[in-house]
Design a protein around this motif. Structure first.
Motif, PDB file in Angstrom:
ATOM      1  N   GLN A  78       0.704  -1.046  -0.012  1.00  0.00           N
ATOM      2  CA  GLN A  78      -0.091  -0.016   0.074  1.00  0.00           C
ATOM      3  C   GLN A  78       0.923   1.051  -0.098  1.00  0.00           C
ATOM      4  O   GLN A  78       1.762   1.665   0.961  1.00  0.00           O
ATOM      5  CB  GLN A  78      -0.802   0.221   1.257  1.00  0.00           C
ATOM      6  N   MET A  79       0.802   1.880  -0.992  1.00  0.00           N
ATOM      7  CA  MET A  79       1.650   3.187  -1.391  1.00  0.00           C
ATOM      8  C   MET A  79       0.880   4.476  -0.874  1.00  0.00           C
ATOM      9  O   MET A  79      -0.219   4.337  -0.582  1.00  0.00           O
ATOM     10  CB  MET A  79       2.044   3.493  -2.679  1.00  0.00           C
ATOM     11  N   GLY A  80       1.588   5.422  -0.755  1.00  0.00           N
ATOM     12  CA  GLY A  80       0.980   6.782  -0.405  1.00  0.00           C
ATOM     13  C   GLY A  80       1.940   7.653   0.141  1.00  0.00           C
ATOM     14  O   GLY A  80       2.998   7.515   0.413  1.00  0.00           O
ATOM     15  N   THR A  81       1.591   8.955   0.314  1.00  0.00           N
ATOM     16  CA  THR A  81       2.229  10.111   0.873  1.00  0.00           C
ATOM     17  C   THR A  81       1.430  10.777   2.048  1.00  0.00           C
ATOM     18  O   THR A  81       0.174  10.916   2.054  1.00  0.00           O
ATOM     19  CB  THR A  81       2.657  10.953  -0.449  1.00  0.00           C
ATOM     20  N   ASP A  82       2.171  11.537   2.897  1.00  0.00           N
ATOM     21  CA  ASP A  82       1.565  12.407   3.810  1.00  0.00           C
ATOM     22  C   ASP A  82       1.804  13.818   3.576  1.00  0.00           C
ATOM     23  O   ASP A  82       2.614  14.367   2.843  1.00  0.00           O
ATOM     24  CB  ASP A  82       2.426  12.083   5.204  1.00  0.00           C
ATOM     25  N   HIS A  83       0.689  14.554   3.916  1.00  0.00           N
ATOM     26  CA  HIS A  83       0.682  15.925   3.538  1.00  0.00           C
ATOM     27  C   HIS A  83       1.525  16.842   4.181  1.00  0.00           C
ATOM     28  O   HIS A  83       1.706  18.037   3.848  1.00  0.00           O
ATOM     29  CB  HIS A  83      -1.028  16.393   3.797  1.00  0.00           C
ATOM     30  N   ALA A  84       2.275  16.377   5.351  1.00  0.00           N
ATOM     31  CA  ALA A  84       3.331  17.032   5.992  1.00  0.00           C
ATOM     32  C   ALA A  84       2.836  18.449   6.210  1.00  0.00           C
ATOM     33  O   ALA A  84       3.663  19.659   5.695  1.00  0.00           O
ATOM     34  CB  ALA A  84       4.682  17.119   5.258  1.00  0.00           C
ATOM     35  N   GLY A  85       2.121  18.977   7.161  1.00  0.00           N
ATOM     36  CA  GLY A  85       1.638  20.293   7.444  1.00  0.00           C
ATOM     37  C   GLY A  85       2.679  21.313   7.588  1.00  0.00           C
ATOM     38  O   GLY A  85       2.712  22.105   6.689  1.00  0.00           O
ATOM     39  N   ILE A  86       3.486  21.239   8.461  1.00  0.00           N
ATOM     40  CA  ILE A  86       4.392  22.153   8.567  1.00  0.00           C
ATOM     41  C   ILE A  86       5.316  22.315   7.404  1.00  0.00           C
ATOM     42  O   ILE A  86       5.738  23.650   6.916  1.00  0.00           O
ATOM     43  CB  ILE A  86       5.568  22.088   9.892  1.00  0.00           C
ATOM     44  N   ALA A  87       5.984  21.181   7.120  1.00  0.00           N
ATOM     45  CA  ALA A  87       7.036  21.391   5.780  1.00  0.00           C
ATOM     46  C   ALA A  87       6.200  21.827   4.552  1.00  0.00           C
ATOM     47  O   ALA A  87       6.896  22.527   4.067  1.00  0.00           O
ATOM     48  CB  ALA A  87       7.341  19.800   5.507  1.00  0.00           C
ATOM     49  N   THR A  88       5.353  21.344   4.235  1.00  0.00           N
ATOM     50  CA  THR A  88       4.247  21.977   3.065  1.00  0.00           C
ATOM     51  C   THR A  88       3.989  23.431   3.034  1.00  0.00           C
ATOM     52  O   THR A  88       4.397  24.208   2.160  1.00  0.00           O
ATOM     53  CB  THR A  88       3.050  21.328   2.851  1.00  0.00           C
ATOM     54  N   GLY A 347      13.529  23.703  16.813  1.00  0.00           N
ATOM     55  CA  GLY A 347      12.614  23.102  15.775  1.00  0.00           C
ATOM     56  C   GLY A 347      13.327  22.623  14.523  1.00  0.00           C
ATOM     57  O   GLY A 347      14.297  23.312  14.091  1.00  0.00           O
ATOM     58  N   ASP A 348      13.149  21.535  14.113  1.00  0.00           N
ATOM     59  CA  ASP A 348      14.064  20.931  13.126  1.00  0.00           C
ATOM     60  C   ASP A 348      13.760  21.476  11.710  1.00  0.00           C
ATOM     61  O   ASP A 348      14.497  21.431  10.768  1.00  0.00           O
ATOM     62  CB  ASP A 348      13.770  19.423  12.837  1.00  0.00           C
ATOM     63  N   ARG A 349      12.637  22.311  11.785  1.00  0.00           N
ATOM     64  CA  ARG A 349      12.107  23.003  10.326  1.00  0.00           C
ATOM     65  C   ARG A 349      12.791  24.319  10.397  1.00  0.00           C
ATOM     66  O   ARG A 349      13.502  24.743   9.395  1.00  0.00           O
ATOM     67  CB  ARG A 349      10.706  23.045  10.181  1.00  0.00           C
ATOM     68  N   THR A 350      12.820  25.141  11.451  1.00  0.00           N
ATOM     69  CA  THR A 350      13.236  26.566  11.579  1.00  0.00           C
ATOM     70  C   THR A 350      14.663  26.833  12.299  1.00  0.00           C
ATOM     71  O   THR A 350      15.302  27.621  11.892  1.00  0.00           O
ATOM     72  CB  THR A 350      12.171  27.196  12.039  1.00  0.00           C
ATOM     73  N   GLY A 351      15.279  25.630  12.904  1.00  0.00           N
ATOM     74  CA  GLY A 351      16.447  25.829  13.758  1.00  0.00           C
ATOM     75  C   GLY A 351      16.146  26.847  14.871  1.00  0.00           C
ATOM     76  O   GLY A 351      17.354  27.226  15.362  1.00  0.00           O
ATOM     77  N   GLN A 352      15.113  27.385  15.095  1.00  0.00           N
ATOM     78  CA  GLN A 352      14.855  28.346  16.274  1.00  0.00           C
ATOM     79  C   GLN A 352      14.427  27.615  17.661  1.00  0.00           C
ATOM     80  O   GLN A 352      14.153  26.498  17.719  1.00  0.00           O
ATOM     81  CB  GLN A 352      13.505  29.125  15.880  1.00  0.00           C
ATOM     82  N   VAL A 353      15.036  28.284  18.669  1.00  0.00           N
ATOM     83  CA  VAL A 353      15.108  27.470  20.051  1.00  0.00           C
ATOM     84  C   VAL A 353      13.502  27.453  20.245  1.00  0.00           C
ATOM     85  O   VAL A 353      12.527  28.460  20.083  1.00  0.00           O
ATOM     86  CB  VAL A 353      15.640  28.542  20.931  1.00  0.00           C
TER      87      VAL A 353
END
Length: 927
Positions: A78-88, A347-353
């Protein structure tokens, strides 16, 4: 699908073509017949590109799927992808900024921004699925699910409403991880804790009655503006008399109590701790125990708010820190400042504390769900592989906290809750349902909650949201009853709690089933030095670069692109140019896949060595050349069924084939891809491509037509079965070669993917154990004689005589039986059996068991040089004898080593002694 086999191995010539043929044929789709075997793809982010972690796990999943498909199972990947709220949201926001039209997320508004996200999804969102195809992922793409698709979205709304109606979802004010740039709560998995240099500041808090002061230490002095207590250990004799009294909080004038709690470490600092429940997770727990006030002093962007003294309001948290320290020093309250190593959450997305932040969020009550989730694993309904990972699972489940499921984003599944003008909450599947159930007329204004659910909420439903739940018709069409639970989940240890545990709990809660039977937990791919791959370290390897190759300049540009610090970019460029002076060559998908399988131990960390990929590309090339040899020697041949072997070499290779098929079945069952690849490599390279191809030549070129024809049949048969054994690991090259071999065996399948996978039971009743012993003897003879020829530098075209002595009855029989093969394979002009070894002239010697081999030296070599060689070899053998003696003379070794190991050492000593005797005898003859 049949093509003429090229003269050389070049994966670029057929890998893409073969994949397109496979996919268009529909062979990846489940057949609906046979025992079901299904795997859920952990849905990668729609924003993502294939990285080494993906390539690693997807290769192993694909191997399992291909193996079970060949075993006749009804396979569904079963294939698929995640909408990834923050990253998107971040990707689309960056795209808007790059367009230069002045549009932003806020200027577009919610609906306009979401429309832009869907537009981006249609254009670029399937990148990772295209890349997965490049590594050979044989999933059913026609069933691929995106977590924002209507079917999956419907499941999310249904799950939320049911949990709410069951009293398991609530809205409340609690402390969460807060990213002040994204202005949203984030999960623990999205927080990276890194050790950084900081400071520890000691501050004196005066007792309110003026009788003294208490000194506290903190790494975040700005948060003191939100302190509500100071805390000491209840048994700390230095402070017990102060418990219950108060201090005056510097800079604010607020009076706060001195409390006692076991949480305090009496040995750290002064043993006095400030308590700020609204800005520290541990302090929050203390505050709950002592019913302390929660004072939040920050805005969503981490500026100081109106709950602090006016002087600090509006200052960024770090500007406020500077001002607070200046003011403390002015008041004489700053006791000490000293360097301090601390763990900083970013935060792994922004690098902010990240700030622990007090805010209203939606939560799931987890204690009851976790107890049930733990029960299911403890009683074996779900099994972890390796088994020790159950301990990690158990620890998390026994220490679980309520789960914050809301995010302050626009892209995602919007929370199905509405508020009236008085703030009353109504939860339902739609606004119309809410109004109908609650009897709310059109005069009542309702506004939907602006938050969305975090992506892990929808991902936890993956085992059944992909199967049409809760729509019964969709569930029937997609095979819910057939494919749930799935057979195995392949995933990393880092998301056992965030995803694996939640799927177990959710699937049981909503369907009464477990989501999967096995959880195969993989290690983490690291570079060849054991370092985690990261862009900041410049050691990331792109699997597509390994497959198709990349120039040095392009590799440097990829690794340094987007780095803000020039010094870091310069360092990474220098290291890259040193490590890859010629760039990365194209290894092909098969070589990468075989490397991954070979590295897939049950350990936690896996070092990826590029040299292994080169070695396995050579392995694919070896298969290619061996197939060309077989095809050239079987032109016009056509055979049906299992061969009836006429030679010992055929019986030997068929026996070895049966054994390696049994090993493959065992290793697939145990998820030991490393042992599987090792066993198949040894059989393919050493036993088939090297030895059987060599041992076949005397029959192919001999005068016995029956033996020659039988050998051709066996060559084709074993090669076809070997390609089938290897197919799950290296699908492209095996398919390309199989297409040439299969027509000669009259097989009915159009693709190797549908060929039955070889099993030991296929060879039941064929006992060729005697042939194995005979051929191992023949191999030892050939190896020994070729070694002599090599050491003596005898020209390949020159024939030599062979004398043998000390023959047992079996040796005599074998010498006679294999006379023609030995002559052919080692270029002998004759074999003479001596009654007495002492009658042999000056010769080069070797031992096969107790059988002595003599190749007379006269006319072959410089006798002086041969004497020197013998002296050197004698010294080496005597050194080995000394090692054996030392071991066996050690009481510790003999007493503690397993008996089999001690016995093996004694056998080695006996073998070395036999060699020494033979060498000494030969040296005496040359004296």
């Amino acid at each position: 699908m049949t093509h003429t086999l090229a003269s050389s191995y070049d994966p670029k010539q057929f890998e893409t073509r073969l994949y397109q043929e496979w996919e268009s044929s529909g062979v990846f789709q489940p057949r609906g017949e046979g025992e079901p075997y299904s795997i859920l793809l952990p849905p990668p982010n729609v924003t993502g590109t294939l990285h080494m972690g993906h390539a690693f796990q997807h290769t192993l999943m694909d191997a399992l799927i291909r193996y079970h498909r060949m075993r006749g199972y009804d396979t569904l990947w079963q294939m698929g992808t995640d909408h990834a709220g923050i990253a998107t949201e971040m990707v689309v926001s960056r795209n808007l900024a790059a367009e230069g039209a002045g549009e932003t997320r806020d200027s577009l508004g919610r609906d306009g921004f979401i429309a832009k996200v869907w537009e981006w999804k249609q254009q670029s969102g399937d990148t990772i699925e295209k890349q997965m195809r490049r590594i050979g992922a044989s999933g059913d793409w026609s069933r691929s699910v995106f977590t924002m698709d209507p079917m999956a979205a419907n499941a999310v709304i249904e799950a939320f409403v049911r949990l709410y109606e069951d009293g398991l979802i609530y809205r409340g004010q609690r402390l969460v991880n807060w990213d002040p740039v994204l202005k949203t709560a984030i999960s623990d998995l999205e927080v990276v804790n890194e050790e950084e240099d900081g400071f520890l500041w000691s501050i004196s808090y005066p007792l309110t009655d003026g009788s003294g002061e208490l000194t506290v230490a903190t790494t975040r002095p700005e948060t003191m503006l939100g302190d509500v207590a100071v805390m000491v250990h209840p048994q700390d004799e230095r402070y017990t008399h102060l418990i219950g009294r108060t201090v005056t909080l510097p800079l604010t004038g607020r009076e706060i109590p001195v409390i006692a709690d076991d949480y305090v470490d009496r040995e750290f600092g002064t043993g006095v701790v400030k308590v700020t429940p609204a800005h520290d997770f541990n302090d929050y727990a203390v505050g709950q125990r002592h019913n302390l006030e929660l004072i939040n002093i920050f805005t969503p962007t981490a500026a100081v708010n109106e709950n602090a003294p006016e002087k600090y309001r509006g200052l960024d948290r770090y500007e406020a820190r500077k001002v607070v320290l200046v003011d403390l020093e002015a008041e004489g309250r700053l006791v000490e400042t000293k360097p301090h190593k601390l763990q900083v959450p970013r935060g792994d997305r922004t690098g902010q504390v990240i700030e622990p932040y007090l805010t209203d969020q939606w939560f799931v009550k987890m204690d009851g769900l976790a107890a049930r989730g733990l029960e299911l694993v403890e009683k074996g309904d779900v099994k972890f592989v390796p088994a020790n990972w159950i301990n990690t699972y158990r620890h998390w489940m026994e220490n679980i906290q309520d789960w914050c499921i809301s995010r302050q984003l626009w892209w995602g599944h919007r929370i199905p809750a509405w508020y009236d003008d008085d703030g009353k909450i109504y939860v339902g599947r739609t606004e119309e349902e809410v109004r109908a159930k609650q009897g709310l007329g059109s005069n009542v204004t309702l506004s939907q909650d602006s938050d969305v659910l975090e992506t892990w909420f929808s991902s936890q439903l993956w085992p059944f949201s992909t199967m049409g739940w809760p729509d019964e018709q969709a569930m029937a069409e997609r095979g819910f009853d057939r494919y749930v639970p799935s057979s195995v989940l392949v995933t990393g240890f880092d998301i056992i709690f965030f995803w694996v545990a939640r799927m177990i709990m959710a699937t049981d809660q909503f369907t009464g089933r477990v989501p999967f039977r096995d959880v195969y937990v993989t290690g983490l791919i690291r570079d060849s030095h054991g370092q985690k791959m990261s862009k900041s370290k410049g050691n990331v390897l792109d699997p597509l670069d390994l497959i198709d190759g990349i120039s040095l300049d392009d590799l440097v540009a990829k690794r340094t692109g987007g780095l803000m610090q020039p010094k870091m970019a310069e360092k990474i460029e220098k290291a890259t140019r040193k490590e890859f002076p010629d760039g990365i060559p194209a290894f092909g998908a098969d070589a990468l896949r075989f490397t991954i399988a070979a590295l897939a131990t049950h350990g936690r960390d896996i070092k990826f060595d590029l040299g292994r990929a080169e070695g396995y590309k050579n392995f694919c090339n070896k298969l290619w050349n061996a197939t060309r040899f077989v095809l050239m020697n079987t032109e016009g041949a056509n055979f049906i069924g299992v061969p009836d072997p006429k030679t010992d070499a055929e019986r030997w290779i068929l026996s070895r084939l049966a054994k390696v098929a049994a090993e493959a079945e065992q290793h697939f069952a145990g998820y030991r891809f490393d042992l599987l690849s090792q066993a198949l490599y040894e059989f393919a390279w050493n036993e088939f491509c090297d030895w059987f191809v060599e041992l076949a030549k005397p029959a192919l070129q001999g005068e016995d037509a029956i033996a020659a024809n039988s050998t051709r049949h066996t060559l084709l048969f074993v090669l076809e079965r070997l390609l089938s054994l290897l197919h799950p690991l290296i699908p492209f090259v095996t398919e390309e070669l199989w297409q040439q071999v299969a027509p000669k065996l009259g097989v009915s399948e159009k693709t190797i993917m549908l060929r039955p996978y070889p099993q030991a039971s296929d060879f039941a009743g064929q006992d060729y154990a005697a042939a194995e012993g005979d051929v191992e003897w023949l191999k030892a003879m050939v190896t020994s004689l070729r070694k002599i020829r090599s050491e003596l530098n005898v020209a390949p075209s020159k024939t030599v005589p062979l004398l043998v002595a000390d023959c047992s009855a079996s040796d005599r029989e074998r010498v006679a039986r294999f006379d023609s093969q030995l002559r052919f394979l080692t270029r002998l002009d004759g074999i003479t059996v001596l009654d007495d070894a002492s009658a042999a002239p000056a010769s080069a010697t070797a031992l096969v068991g107790e059988l002595k081999l003599f190749v007379p030296l006269e006319g072959l070599v410089d006798l002086g040089a041969e004497r020197a060689r013998l002296e050197k070899e004698l010294k080496r053998v005597e050194g080995e004898i000394a090692k054996c003696h030392n071991k066996l003379a050690s009481e510790t070794f003999v007493a503690n080593a397993p008996p089999a190991v001690v016995e093996q050492e004694r056998k080695r000593l006996a073998d070395w002694n036999l060699q020494r005797e033979a060498l000494a005898e030969q040296r005496a003859k040359l004296a």
